[in-house]
Design a protein around this motif. Structure first.
Motif, PDB file in Angstrom:
ATOM      1  N   PRO A  29     -40.978 -63.686  57.763  1.00 13.11           N
ATOM      2  CA  PRO A  29     -39.945 -62.652  57.749  1.00 13.11           C
ATOM      3  C   PRO A  29     -40.277 -61.532  58.733  1.00 13.11           C
ATOM      4  O   PRO A  29     -39.434 -60.698  59.046  1.00 13.11           O
ATOM      5  N   THR A  30     -41.519 -61.497  59.231  1.00 11.21           N
ATOM      6  CA  THR A  30     -42.045 -60.482  60.137  1.00 11.21           C
ATOM      7  C   THR A  30     -43.479 -60.903  60.451  1.00 11.21           C
ATOM      8  O   THR A  30     -43.982 -61.856  59.868  1.00 11.21           O
ATOM      9  N   ASN A  31     -44.152 -60.245  61.421  1.00 11.76           N
ATOM     10  CA  ASN A  31     -45.432 -60.802  61.883  1.00 11.76           C
ATOM     11  C   ASN A  31     -46.618 -59.834  61.936  1.00 11.76           C
ATOM     12  O   ASN A  31     -47.537 -60.059  62.724  1.00 11.76           O
ATOM     13  N   GLU A  32     -46.615 -58.779  61.149  1.00 12.14           N
ATOM     14  CA  GLU A  32     -47.736 -57.826  61.212  1.00 12.14           C
ATOM     15  C   GLU A  32     -49.084 -58.509  60.999  1.00 12.14           C
ATOM     16  O   GLU A  32     -50.047 -58.267  61.736  1.00 12.14           O
ATOM     17  N   GLU A  33     -49.158 -59.352  59.972  1.00  8.31           N
ATOM     18  CA  GLU A  33     -50.446 -60.000  59.635  1.00  8.31           C
ATOM     19  C   GLU A  33     -50.917 -60.905  60.779  1.00  8.31           C
ATOM     20  O   GLU A  33     -52.078 -60.863  61.191  1.00  8.31           O
ATOM     21  N   PHE A  68     -36.891 -65.484  58.878  1.00  9.25           N
ATOM     22  CA  PHE A  68     -36.117 -65.859  57.694  1.00  9.25           C
ATOM     23  C   PHE A  68     -36.397 -64.877  56.574  1.00  9.25           C
ATOM     24  O   PHE A  68     -37.557 -64.604  56.258  1.00  9.25           O
ATOM     25  N   ARG A  69     -35.329 -64.332  56.012  1.00 15.95           N
ATOM     26  CA  ARG A  69     -35.435 -63.495  54.814  1.00 15.95           C
ATOM     27  C   ARG A  69     -34.361 -63.966  53.857  1.00 15.95           C
ATOM     28  O   ARG A  69     -33.178 -63.978  54.219  1.00 15.95           O
ATOM     29  N   ASP A  70     -34.792 -64.338  52.666  1.00 13.84           N
ATOM     30  CA  ASP A  70     -33.819 -64.873  51.711  1.00 13.84           C
ATOM     31  C   ASP A  70     -33.087 -63.701  51.058  1.00 13.84           C
ATOM     32  O   ASP A  70     -33.312 -63.379  49.892  1.00 13.84           O
ATOM     33  N   GLU A  71     -32.221 -63.075  51.839  1.00 15.29           N
ATOM     34  CA  GLU A  71     -31.475 -61.889  51.412  1.00 15.29           C
ATOM     35  C   GLU A  71     -30.671 -62.192  50.139  1.00 15.29           C
ATOM     36  O   GLU A  71     -30.118 -63.284  50.001  1.00 15.29           O
ATOM     37  N   VAL A  72     -30.610 -61.212  49.243  1.00 15.46           N
ATOM     38  CA  VAL A  72     -29.834 -61.382  48.006  1.00 15.46           C
ATOM     39  C   VAL A  72     -28.364 -61.606  48.360  1.00 15.46           C
ATOM     40  O   VAL A  72     -27.697 -62.467  47.791  1.00 15.46           O
ATOM     41  N   ARG A 117     -25.893 -59.557  58.527  1.00 20.41           N
ATOM     42  CA  ARG A 117     -26.941 -59.713  57.521  1.00 20.41           C
ATOM     43  C   ARG A 117     -27.072 -61.196  57.244  1.00 20.41           C
ATOM     44  O   ARG A 117     -26.430 -61.751  56.366  1.00 20.41           O
ATOM     45  N   GLY A 118     -27.879 -61.837  58.084  1.00 22.70           N
ATOM     46  CA  GLY A 118     -28.085 -63.264  57.926  1.00 22.70           C
ATOM     47  C   GLY A 118     -29.340 -63.506  57.102  1.00 22.70           C
ATOM     48  O   GLY A 118     -30.031 -62.563  56.694  1.00 22.70           O
ATOM     49  N   ARG A 119     -29.616 -64.753  56.836  1.00 20.55           N
ATOM     50  CA  ARG A 119     -30.922 -65.089  56.247  1.00 20.55           C
ATOM     51  C   ARG A 119     -31.850 -65.519  57.374  1.00 20.55           C
ATOM     52  O   ARG A 119     -32.988 -65.094  57.453  1.00 20.55           O
ATOM     53  N   LYS A 163     -36.517 -59.139  67.836  1.00 23.92           N
ATOM     54  CA  LYS A 163     -37.595 -58.787  68.764  1.00 23.92           C
ATOM     55  C   LYS A 163     -38.525 -57.922  67.938  1.00 23.92           C
ATOM     56  O   LYS A 163     -38.104 -56.906  67.385  1.00 23.92           O
ATOM     57  N   ASP A 164     -39.772 -58.324  67.817  1.00 26.01           N
ATOM     58  CA  ASP A 164     -40.725 -57.470  67.100  1.00 26.01           C
ATOM     59  C   ASP A 164     -41.963 -57.249  67.957  1.00 26.01           C
ATOM     60  O   ASP A 164     -42.557 -58.186  68.472  1.00 26.01           O
ATOM     61  N   ALA A 165     -42.272 -55.965  68.112  1.00 32.81           N
ATOM     62  CA  ALA A 165     -43.421 -55.551  68.919  1.00 32.81           C
ATOM     63  C   ALA A 165     -44.445 -54.890  67.998  1.00 32.81           C
ATOM     64  O   ALA A 165     -44.090 -54.324  66.964  1.00 32.81           O
ATOM     65  N   ILE A 199     -24.551 -49.184  61.638  1.00 29.03           N
ATOM     66  CA  ILE A 199     -25.249 -50.472  61.654  1.00 29.03           C
ATOM     67  C   ILE A 199     -26.654 -50.242  62.189  1.00 29.03           C
ATOM     68  O   ILE A 199     -26.822 -49.687  63.285  1.00 29.03           O
ATOM     69  N   GLU A 200     -27.652 -50.687  61.446  1.00 23.06           N
ATOM     70  CA  GLU A 200     -29.047 -50.540  61.887  1.00 23.06           C
ATOM     71  C   GLU A 200     -29.370 -51.662  62.872  1.00 23.06           C
ATOM     72  O   GLU A 200     -29.457 -52.816  62.482  1.00 23.06           O
ATOM     73  N   VAL A 201     -29.543 -51.306  64.139  1.00 20.89           N
ATOM     74  CA  VAL A 201     -29.840 -52.330  65.149  1.00 20.89           C
ATOM     75  C   VAL A 201     -31.319 -52.358  65.536  1.00 20.89           C
ATOM     76  O   VAL A 201     -31.782 -53.286  66.198  1.00 20.89           O
ATOM     77  N   GLY A 202     -32.059 -51.340  65.121  1.00 16.95           N
ATOM     78  CA  GLY A 202     -33.488 -51.334  65.399  1.00 16.95           C
ATOM     79  C   GLY A 202     -34.205 -50.467  64.381  1.00 16.95           C
ATOM     80  O   GLY A 202     -33.577 -49.622  63.716  1.00 16.95           O
ATOM     81  N   HIS A 203     -35.508 -50.703  64.253  1.00 20.59           N
ATOM     82  CA  HIS A 203     -36.279 -49.940  63.263  1.00 20.59           C
ATOM     83  C   HIS A 203     -37.729 -49.911  63.743  1.00 20.59           C
ATOM     84  O   HIS A 203     -38.291 -50.967  64.047  1.00 20.59           O
ATOM     85  N   ILE A 204     -38.305 -48.717  63.835  1.00 16.63           N
ATOM     86  CA  ILE A 204     -39.691 -48.607  64.292  1.00 16.63           C
ATOM     87  C   ILE A 204     -40.550 -47.932  63.229  1.00 16.63           C
ATOM     88  O   ILE A 204     -40.064 -47.094  62.458  1.00 16.63           O
TER      89      ILE A 204
HETATM   90  N1  5CA Z   1     -41.796 -55.677  61.320  1.00 17.46           N
HETATM   91  C1  5CA Z   1     -40.793 -54.642  61.361  1.00 17.46           C
HETATM   92  C2  5CA Z   1     -40.594 -54.153  62.731  1.00 17.46           C
HETATM   93  S1  5CA Z   1     -40.915 -55.357  63.931  1.00 17.46           S
HETATM   94  C3  5CA Z   1     -39.500 -55.137  60.745  1.00 17.46           C
HETATM   95  O1  5CA Z   1     -39.401 -56.264  60.335  1.00 17.46           O
HETATM   96  N2  5CA Z   1     -38.525 -54.253  60.679  1.00 17.46           N
HETATM   97  S2  5CA Z   1     -37.111 -54.458  59.985  1.00 17.46           S
HETATM   98  O2  5CA Z   1     -37.237 -55.082  58.709  1.00 17.46           O
HETATM   99  O3  5CA Z   1     -36.484 -53.180  59.958  1.00 17.46           O
HETATM  100  O4  5CA Z   1     -36.252 -55.406  60.896  1.00 17.46           O
HETATM  101  C4  5CA Z   1     -36.041 -55.071  62.247  1.00 17.46           C
HETATM  102  C5  5CA Z   1     -34.587 -55.250  62.617  1.00 17.46           C
HETATM  103  O5  5CA Z   1     -34.153 -56.591  62.371  1.00 17.46           O
HETATM  104  C6  5CA Z   1     -33.613 -54.402  61.818  1.00 17.46           C
HETATM  105  O6  5CA Z   1     -33.507 -53.111  62.367  1.00 17.46           O
HETATM  106  C7  5CA Z   1     -32.322 -55.174  61.943  1.00 17.46           C
HETATM  107  O7  5CA Z   1     -31.652 -54.821  63.153  1.00 17.46           O
HETATM  108  C8  5CA Z   1     -32.784 -56.602  62.038  1.00 17.46           C
HETATM  109  N3  5CA Z   1     -32.591 -57.290  60.744  1.00 17.46           N
HETATM  110  C9  5CA Z   1     -33.293 -57.106  59.599  1.00 17.46           C
HETATM  111  N4  5CA Z   1     -32.823 -57.888  58.626  1.00 17.46           N
HETATM  112  C10 5CA Z   1     -31.797 -58.600  59.162  1.00 17.46           C
HETATM  113  C11 5CA Z   1     -30.899 -59.597  58.649  1.00 17.46           C
HETATM  114  N5  5CA Z   1     -30.984 -60.014  57.391  1.00 17.46           N
HETATM  115  N6  5CA Z   1     -29.961 -60.108  59.482  1.00 17.46           N
HETATM  116  C12 5CA Z   1     -29.883 -59.695  60.767  1.00 17.46           C
HETATM  117  N7  5CA Z   1     -30.708 -58.768  61.299  1.00 17.46           N
HETATM  118  C13 5CA Z   1     -31.647 -58.223  60.507  1.00 17.46           C
END
Ligand code: 5CA
Length: 435
Positions: A108-112, A139-143, A151-153, A158-160, A281-286
């Motif tokens: 679902p993300t790659n910090e580790e 992949f995130r199994d969103e409710v 809001r897909g699963r 892009k994760d930095a 709409i949240e398009v990025g998050h740092i």
């Molecule tokens: N590891 C951190 C930063 S790399 C991380 O995962 N952040 S996050 O959870 O906020 O996700 C980053 C971005 O991915 C979000 O700002 C959003 O634009 C997008 N995102 C998150 N969940 C979904 C989803 N279910 N469907 C589509 N895009 C998503």
């Protein structure tokens, strides 16, 4: 590309399952098809847009000094057991068992993972700072997966991940990503506002979300209207620590927060005439989270005096596939999508009003030869249907060629965004479209 040969299954009717305009248009314009709840296949036209957005995101990450890698989608569970997130992540994590009975997961993300990769390769503080990113499916199994790719699963992110000697260094990395994000969204034709945000399952104590204003957005927001007027990119900020400090100061001087972080006292100080509330709409998050992952995963490097240091980290996400929907939310009309030039799947639609008529075919061929990035509508269909499809698909330019103009070597050029139409010679039409 000839439309008669292209796989572009457009729909005349609005699909009943789509509640918001971007989802409706993505289905109708033949960009994506759902395969399971929140899981989409990208068709040729949609994939071209996704690739263009990805490329702009990549160029701005590279410009900020980040280095591209590619980590796998599947990860071993042990990594997450070490950080303590294996249990915490709960049902949102898709857990998989391989044939040997080993616990795996779809990331679902790659910090580790990035922390262990960096740990394996870095030797001392001289390897800092570093910022590594990838563009990979998550992949995130969103409710409640909904609104199509918004809001897909399964979604493309892009994760930095940044590694610094200390807090002061990490702050520079954080600001550099903030600047890269503002440039990225501006290039995509979007007005994004960085807002103080909650950290959720990523953790840490400093975080901003980048929000595009849209009534259909899932985030509730509060911001100072002054944000709408500023052209951040032309302000000429560079990636030096001083320039970044100035940029960050500018960014955070005005009130902007999501509902989770809304501060009613600070809000009351914003003049009433400038207070804006709404949805986005949240398009990025740092995130900056210090040693939250480096410490438990054992990332420790020799410092200048030989004493070990535990790098301070941050992570920085952009929702690449979500951006396709966000761009459409921000740029459409009653007839369809209006692609901003930088992300358009093709630059122009060339509409042949009479395929089979030698003069019209020749006229289209001469335009097509000079505008390589085109989609040529050579289908045997009514003009009305071709115009409707061209507006629906939303390429920035339409070049319309019929038998009447063919005799005089003239075509009509329409700008999709304004609806403005002019009759021009082939040469002038090409210059207008490529200009
Ligand atoms: N590891 C951190 C930063 S790399 C991380 O995962 N952040 S996050 O959870 O906020 O996700 C980053 C971005 O991915 C979000 O700002 C959003 O634009 C997008 N995102 C998150 N969940 C979904 C989803 N279910 N469907 C589509 N895009 C998503």
């Amino acid at each position: 590309m000839r439309l008669s040969q292209y796989f572009l299954p457009t729909l005349k009717e609005n699909p009943s399952e789509a509640q918001i305009v971007s989802h409706r248009l993505m289905l109708r314009a033949g960009l994506v098809r759902q395969q399971a709840a929140g899981i989409y296949a990208w068709l040729p036209l949609g994939l071209r847009v996704l690739n263009r957005i990805e490329q702009i995101v990549r160029e701005e990450q590279d410009a900020a000094g980040a280095q591209e890698v590619l980590m796998p989608t599947i990860q071993p569970a042990e990594l997450w057991q070490q950080s303590g997130r294996y249990e915490d992540y709960g049902k949102e994590m898709l857990r998989i068992e391989d044939r040997h009975g080993r616990a795996m997961l779809y990331g679902p993300t790659n910090e580790e993972m990035i922390t262990t990769i960096f740990k394996d390769g870095a030797k001392s503080y001289r390897d800092l700072p570093k910022n590594l990113y990838h563009i990979q499916w998550k992949f995130r199994d969103e409710v409640r997966p909904r609104f199509g790719v918004m809001r897909g699963r399964e979604f493309l992110m892009k994760d930095a991940y940044s590694f610094d000697v200390d807090y002061e260094g990490a702050v520079v990395s954080y600001r550099a990503m903030m600047l890269a994000y503002m440039r990225t969204f501006q290039r995509l034709g979007l007005k994004a506002i960085p807002m103080v945000a909650d950290t959720g399952p990523i953790g840490g104590d400093l975080s901003h979300e980048f929000i595009i204003l849209a009534e259909t957005g899932e985030s509730e927001i509060f911001y100072d209207a002054d944000f709408e007027a500023v052209d951040w990119v032309s302000a000429g900020y560079g990636y030096t620590p001083d320039s970044l400090a100035k940029f960050y100061g500018e960014m955070t001087a005005r009130y902007a927060a999501t509902s989770e972080k809304h501060d009613t006292k600070a809000w009351a100080e914003v003049p009433a005439a400038r207070q804006r509330t709404g949805r986005g709409i949240e398009v990025g998050h740092i995130f900056y989270f210090g040693t939250k992952y480096s410490a438990p995963l054992g990332l420790s490097l020799a410092g200048p005096d030989g004493k070990p240091i535990v790098p301070h980290m941050g992570s920085y996400g952009v929702g690449v596939s979500r951006l396709v929907g966000a761009v459409i939310e921000a740029s459409h009309d009653a007839n369809g999508i209006i692609w901003p030039d930088p992300v358009a799947p093709f630059r122009a639609a060339i509409i042949n009003l009479k395929p089979g008529d030698a003069a019209t075919d020749a006229l289209c061929a001469s335009v097509a030869a000079k505008i390589p990035d085109h989609l040529l509508d050579d289908r045997d269909a009514r003009a009305g249907e071709k115009f409707a499809d061209a507006d629906l698909v939303g390429l920035p330019w339409q070049v319309i060629a019929g038998p009447r103009g063919a005799a005089a070597g003239r075509v009509e050029v329409k700008r999709r965004a304004t609806g403005e139409r002019v009759e021009l010679s082939v040469e002038d039409a090409v210059a207008r479209v490529l200009g």
